[in-house]
Design a protein around this motif. Structure first.
Motif, short mmCIF file in Angstrom:
data_model
loop_
_atom_site.label_atom_id
_atom_site.label_comp_id
_atom_site.label_asym_id
_atom_site.label_seq_id
_atom_site.Cartn_x
_atom_site.Cartn_y
_atom_site.Cartn_z
N ILE A 12 -0.67 -7.05 10.05
CA ILE A 12 0.38 -6.14 10.12
C ILE A 12 0.25 -4.70 10.55
CG2 ILE A 12 0.34 -5.80 7.64
CD1 ILE A 12 3.41 -5.83 7.68
N LEU A 14 1.57 -1.29 9.89
CA LEU A 14 2.55 -0.60 9.04
C LEU A 14 2.78 0.60 9.50
CD1 LEU A 14 4.57 -0.95 6.53
CD2 LEU A 14 2.57 0.09 5.14
N ASP A 16 4.32 4.72 9.77
CA ASP A 16 4.95 5.62 9.36
C ASP A 16 5.36 6.70 9.94
OD1 ASP A 16 5.61 7.78 7.50
OD2 ASP A 16 3.49 8.53 7.21
N LEU A 92 -0.96 -7.54 3.28
CA LEU A 92 -0.65 -6.22 2.95
C LEU A 92 -0.72 -6.15 1.66
CD1 LEU A 92 0.13 -3.42 4.29
CD2 LEU A 92 2.62 -4.25 4.00
N VAL A 100 6.30 -5.84 0.09
CA VAL A 100 7.53 -5.72 0.80
C VAL A 100 8.52 -6.70 0.39
CG1 VAL A 100 8.29 -5.86 3.38
CG2 VAL A 100 6.09 -4.48 2.66
N LEU A 144 5.92 -3.28 11.27
CA LEU A 144 6.98 -2.91 10.40
C LEU A 144 6.96 -1.40 10.17
CD1 LEU A 144 8.74 -4.23 7.98
CD2 LEU A 144 6.83 -3.91 6.55
N ALA A 146 7.63 1.67 7.74
CA ALA A 146 7.61 1.87 6.30
C ALA A 146 8.86 2.23 5.94
CB ALA A 146 6.53 2.82 6.02
#
Length: 220
Positions: A12, A14, A16, A92, A100, A144, A146
């Motif tokens: 993943i 992730l 920001d 994660l 999540v 994904l 955040a």
């Protein structure tokens, strides 16, 4: 000696985007790992058999499922695709301490303390480890945001599996040592965000693999 067959895995990215730049979470693999020790990677790992049994809060986006299913073989099932998403979020949590999905009661007997919410996972890319490696994985990479998942970037916590967690500017890795495939996936993310900052769920995804000794990039 029988050649190792690739096993399902998930990773993943992730992201920001709370500042002007977009940052991605990476960590250094422990020196104790047989496969790719001491390099920086995205959280991830193999799909566990129990990932199919995990109850989810929300399923994968239909467009993400459709892309995931492409070239996945006749044995591909909805539960297998869901398990790949679960594996990404489980890893994660295990490697960076980030949940999540809604929390479960402390008395619950589930494998995870939360119900994974797969609905915001974008299928970004897929890569199959070439033959001849000591370990082989058929890895699906998910992205994904955040903020969409209600994640505080400051909450990431290093683990014995993934040390020295860092939020890395995706356009300025700053000399961080990464495996070749991690660099390629990062470049795919860069291109995708430049094309559309929202990372549409149904976008085409690259498949990196080898055939007769040739390294190939196909589109799914």
């Amino acid at each position: 000696m029988t050649a190792a067959r690739p096993v399902d895995a998930a990773s993943i990215l992730l992201l920001d985007r709370s500042d002007e730049s977009v940052r991605v979470l990476v960590g250094r693999r422990s020196s104790k790992h047989v496969f790719m020790p001491n390099v920086y990677v995205f959280p991830g790992g193999r799909r566990d058999a129990t990932d199919r049994l995990v109850s989810v809060a929300n399923p994968l986006h239909p467009a993400a499922c459709e892309r995931l299913a492409l070239r996945s073989g006749t044995r591909c099932s909805d539960s297998r695709l869901r398990a790949l998403g679960v594996a990404a979020l489980r890893e994660l949590y295990e490697e960076a301490g980030i949940s999540v999905g809604p929390p479960l009661d402390a008395a619950a007997s589930d494998a995870l303390p939360f119900r994974p919410d797969l609905s915001r996972l974008r299928f970004l890319a897929r890569a199959i480890t070439p033959a001849g490696m000591i370990r082989r994985f058929d890895t699906r990479f998910f992205a994904l945001f955040a903020d969409e998942a209600g994640i505080d970037p400051a909450g990431a916590t290093a683990s014995h599996e993934l040390e020295d967690l860092r939020w890395m500017d995706i356009f300025d890795p700053g000399g961080i040592e990464m495996p070749d495939i991690t660099v390629l996936i990062l470049e795919e993310l860069q291109k995708s965000l430049q094309e559309d900052k929202s990372l549409p769920f149904g976008r085409t995804a690259p498949l990196y693999h080898t055939r007769r000794g040739r390294f190939l990039r196909d589109l799914l």
